[in-house]
Scaffold this motif. Structure first.
Motif, PDB file in Angstrom:
ATOM      1  N   HIS A  75      -9.531   4.338  -6.830  1.00  0.00           N
ATOM      2  CA  HIS A  75     -10.188   4.038  -5.547  1.00  0.00           C
ATOM      3  C   HIS A  75     -10.187   5.266  -4.644  1.00  0.00           C
ATOM      4  CE1 HIS A  75     -11.344   2.322  -1.773  1.00  0.00           C
ATOM      5  NE2 HIS A  75     -10.136   2.449  -1.253  1.00  0.00           N
ATOM      6  N   MET A 106      -4.271   1.283 -10.689  1.00  0.00           N
ATOM      7  CA  MET A 106      -4.148   0.348  -9.568  1.00  0.00           C
ATOM      8  C   MET A 106      -4.886   0.827  -8.323  1.00  0.00           C
ATOM      9  SD  MET A 106      -0.268  -1.167  -9.394  1.00  0.00           S
ATOM     10  CE  MET A 106       0.384   0.445  -8.920  1.00  0.00           C
ATOM     11  N   HIS A 107      -4.763   2.135  -8.037  1.00  0.00           N
ATOM     12  CA  HIS A 107      -5.234   2.595  -6.727  1.00  0.00           C
ATOM     13  C   HIS A 107      -5.834   3.992  -6.721  1.00  0.00           C
ATOM     14  CE1 HIS A 107      -5.414   2.091  -2.418  1.00  0.00           C
ATOM     15  NE2 HIS A 107      -4.755   3.211  -2.197  1.00  0.00           N
ATOM     16  N   TYR A 117       1.195   1.072  -4.246  1.00  0.00           N
ATOM     17  CA  TYR A 117      -0.036   1.799  -4.556  1.00  0.00           C
ATOM     18  C   TYR A 117       0.137   3.309  -4.428  1.00  0.00           C
ATOM     19  CZ  TYR A 117      -2.570  -2.632  -4.493  1.00  0.00           C
ATOM     20  OH  TYR A 117      -3.020  -3.894  -4.755  1.00  0.00           O
ATOM     21  N   HIS A 118       1.039   3.733  -3.542  1.00  0.00           N
ATOM     22  CA  HIS A 118       1.299   5.162  -3.380  1.00  0.00           C
ATOM     23  C   HIS A 118       2.721   5.515  -3.790  1.00  0.00           C
ATOM     24  CE1 HIS A 118      -2.438   6.522  -1.431  1.00  0.00           C
ATOM     25  NE2 HIS A 118      -2.490   5.295  -0.934  1.00  0.00           N
ATOM     26  N   TYR A 126      -1.339   3.311   6.282  1.00  0.00           N
ATOM     27  CA  TYR A 126      -1.374   2.418   5.125  1.00  0.00           C
ATOM     28  C   TYR A 126      -1.936   1.043   5.496  1.00  0.00           C
ATOM     29  CZ  TYR A 126       1.699   5.884   2.973  1.00  0.00           C
ATOM     30  OH  TYR A 126       2.236   7.056   2.480  1.00  0.00           O
ATOM     31  N   HIS A 178       0.830  -1.201   0.000  1.00  0.00           N
ATOM     32  CA  HIS A 178       0.000   0.000   0.000  1.00  0.00           C
ATOM     33  C   HIS A 178       0.868   1.256   0.000  1.00  0.00           C
ATOM     34  CE1 HIS A 178      -3.772   2.122   1.858  1.00  0.00           C
ATOM     35  NE2 HIS A 178      -3.442   2.615   0.684  1.00  0.00           N
ATOM     36  N   GLN A 192      -0.439   4.038 -11.649  1.00  0.00           N
ATOM     37  CA  GLN A 192      -0.824   4.275 -10.259  1.00  0.00           C
ATOM     38  C   GLN A 192      -2.322   4.545 -10.138  1.00  0.00           C
ATOM     39  OE1 GLN A 192       0.149   8.072  -8.392  1.00  0.00           O
ATOM     40  NE2 GLN A 192       1.263   6.944  -6.807  1.00  0.00           N
TER      41      GLN A 192
END
Length: 208
Positions: A106, A102-103, A86-87, A192, A82, A99
């Protein structure tokens, strides 16, 4: 100035959704009802644990211990993925696109319930790849360990889903909702951990 932070570019929209791919098949693969991956992964984990107990020479006590080791190990992998994947600090347009797919989507649409888990085919493929890779390293100990690891991922999916779909409970679990809300709505560089805040406290990624 380049923006490397997802939430610096897009504010959360709790009621919206977004199409990621023009190809309808690819777009469909980005969506899944949360019960599908959780059910499949728990069945996968149960099968591996049964195999560890009845089809290997590993003592049952060792398989059970490895199960809980895998469960605990997942909390660290969850945190690391995470935070660092993701970050990740995207410095090119291609990285930003990856990026976001993937995330970032969201973070922009945190209440989009169909995008709170990887598609089942991807989750099962990753689990199977880990099964083969770990067997090369630790042999039959893999089954107990990976069973716990996959269970950990299933619990993460469940916790993540209910945090976005339901209000926080009126008990000690409420703090997990609070931490995740801070991550989404105040500061995405903290908290996270979703299923557990342990590693956030270990590494100091908590809200000051």
């Amino acid at each position: 100035m380049e923006n490397n932070n997802i939430n610096q570019r897009r504010k959360p929209n709790n009621k919206g959704t977004k199409r990621l791919f023009k190809n309808p098949m690819l777009e469909k693969m980005t969506r899944t009802h949360i019960s599908v991956p959780i059910s499949l992964l728990l069945a996968y984990a149960a099968g591996m644990l049964i195999w560890a107990i009845y089809r290997t020479n590993v003592p049952v006590s060792n398989s059970v211990a490895l199960y809980f080791l895998g469960l605990f190990s997942f909390t660290f992998v969850e945190y690391a993925l995470h935070r660092f994947v993701y970050h990740m600090r995207a410095t090119t347009e291609r990285q930003r696109k990856i990026q976001y797919t993937m995330h970032g989507v969201h973070h922009e649409f945190p209440k989009d319930k169909d995008r709170l888990a990887l598609p089942p085919v991807i989750s099962l493929s990753i689990a199977t790849a880990l099964l083969f890779l770990l067997r090369l390293v630790i042999g039959d100990y893999t089954f107990g360990f990976l069973s716990g690891f996959v269970t950990g991922y299933s619990l993460y999916l469940f916790m993540h889903y209910i945090m976005h779909a339901y209000p926080p409970p009126k008990n000690f679990m409420k703090k997990l909702w609070v931490y995740h809300s801070i991550h989404h709505y105040k500061d995405e560089t903290v908290y996270y951990g979703v299923s557990s805040p342990l590693w956030d406290f270990v590494f100091g990624t908590v809200y000051k």
